[in-house]
Scaffold this motif. Structure first.
Motif, PDB file in Angstrom:
ATOM      1  N   ILE A 112      22.925   3.286   1.343  1.00  0.00           N
ATOM      2  CA  ILE A 112      24.304   3.454   0.890  1.00  0.00           C
ATOM      3  C   ILE A 112      24.315   3.904  -0.570  1.00  0.00           C
ATOM      4  N   THR A 113      25.076   4.969  -0.829  1.00  0.00           N
ATOM      5  CA  THR A 113      25.166   5.533  -2.174  1.00  0.00           C
ATOM      6  C   THR A 113      26.577   5.327  -2.737  1.00  0.00           C
ATOM      7  N   ALA A 114      26.736   5.627  -4.018  1.00  0.00           N
ATOM      8  CA  ALA A 114      28.049   5.505  -4.664  1.00  0.00           C
ATOM      9  C   ALA A 114      29.107   6.349  -3.948  1.00  0.00           C
ATOM     10  N   PRO A 115      28.824   7.616  -3.584  1.00  0.00           N
ATOM     11  CA  PRO A 115      29.844   8.385  -2.857  1.00  0.00           C
ATOM     12  C   PRO A 115      30.238   7.755  -1.522  1.00  0.00           C
ATOM     13  N   ASP A 116      29.285   7.132  -0.830  1.00  0.00           N
ATOM     14  CA  ASP A 116      29.605   6.448   0.424  1.00  0.00           C
ATOM     15  C   ASP A 116      30.615   5.332   0.171  1.00  0.00           C
ATOM     16  N   TRP A 132      22.169  -0.138  -6.346  1.00  0.00           N
ATOM     17  CA  TRP A 132      22.741  -1.261  -7.084  1.00  0.00           C
ATOM     18  C   TRP A 132      23.726  -0.787  -8.147  1.00  0.00           C
ATOM     19  N   SER A 133      23.471   0.365  -8.748  1.00  0.00           N
ATOM     20  CA  SER A 133      24.391   0.870  -9.766  1.00  0.00           C
ATOM     21  C   SER A 133      25.771   1.127  -9.171  1.00  0.00           C
ATOM     22  N   THR A 176      34.181   0.606  -7.666  1.00  0.00           N
ATOM     23  CA  THR A 176      33.761  -0.338  -6.634  1.00  0.00           C
ATOM     24  C   THR A 176      34.379  -1.708  -6.886  1.00  0.00           C
ATOM     25  N   MET A 177      34.402  -2.135  -8.135  1.00  0.00           N
ATOM     26  CA  MET A 177      34.979  -3.436  -8.471  1.00  0.00           C
ATOM     27  C   MET A 177      36.480  -3.459  -8.165  1.00  0.00           C
TER      28      MET A 177
END
Length: 132
Positions: A29-33, A65-66, A73-74
């Motif tokens: 899973i990546t940030a764009p996902d 994790w980033s 995300t938060m």
């Protein structure tokens, strides 16, 4: 025809209820996902004050994790806590069930983990099913 060499690892599953949302998570899973998923959920919150959510996890390979600590995300997590009634998680890594069990008492939403072979029971608990 162009082939997407990096298809999304979080995909929406159509359900038979307008206020029930479901996603399938596979791979890394990546940030764009994550941003895509929270974008879809924000759209749901605009239409429904409360929703039920089901997530099917298989072939999980971890996540960036980033991405977990990005502001977007938060914000997505905070909005989710306000709008989700029931949250079912199916499958995932071995640590998933204990983490859900640990956090369950701290949230007002109902959360439940189901093993990969219990998908039918998870849909029943949610009161929804796959569309079609």
């Amino acid at each position: 025809m162009l082939v997407n060499e990096n298809p999304p690892n979080i995909k929406r599953i159509e359900t038979d209820r307008p206020d029930a949302y479901a996603f399938e998570i596979t791979g890394h899973i990546t940030a764009p996902d994550i941003e895509n998923m929270y974008g879809l959920l924000e759209g749901a919150y605009a239409v429904h004050d409360k929703i039920d959510l089901l997530v099917v996890i298989h072939d999980y390979e971890g996540f960036d994790w980033s991405a977990a600590f990005k502001e977007s995300t938060m914000v997505g997590k905070t909005h989710a806590l306000k709008h989700i009634r029931k949250y079912a998680v199916i499958g995932g890594p071995g640590w998933m069930r204990p983490v859900i069990g640990f956090f369950k008492p701290f949230f007002s939403l109902e959360m439940k983990h189901f093993e990969a072979d219990e998908e039918e029971a998870a849909w029943k608990w949610l009161g929804a099913s796959r569309a079609g």
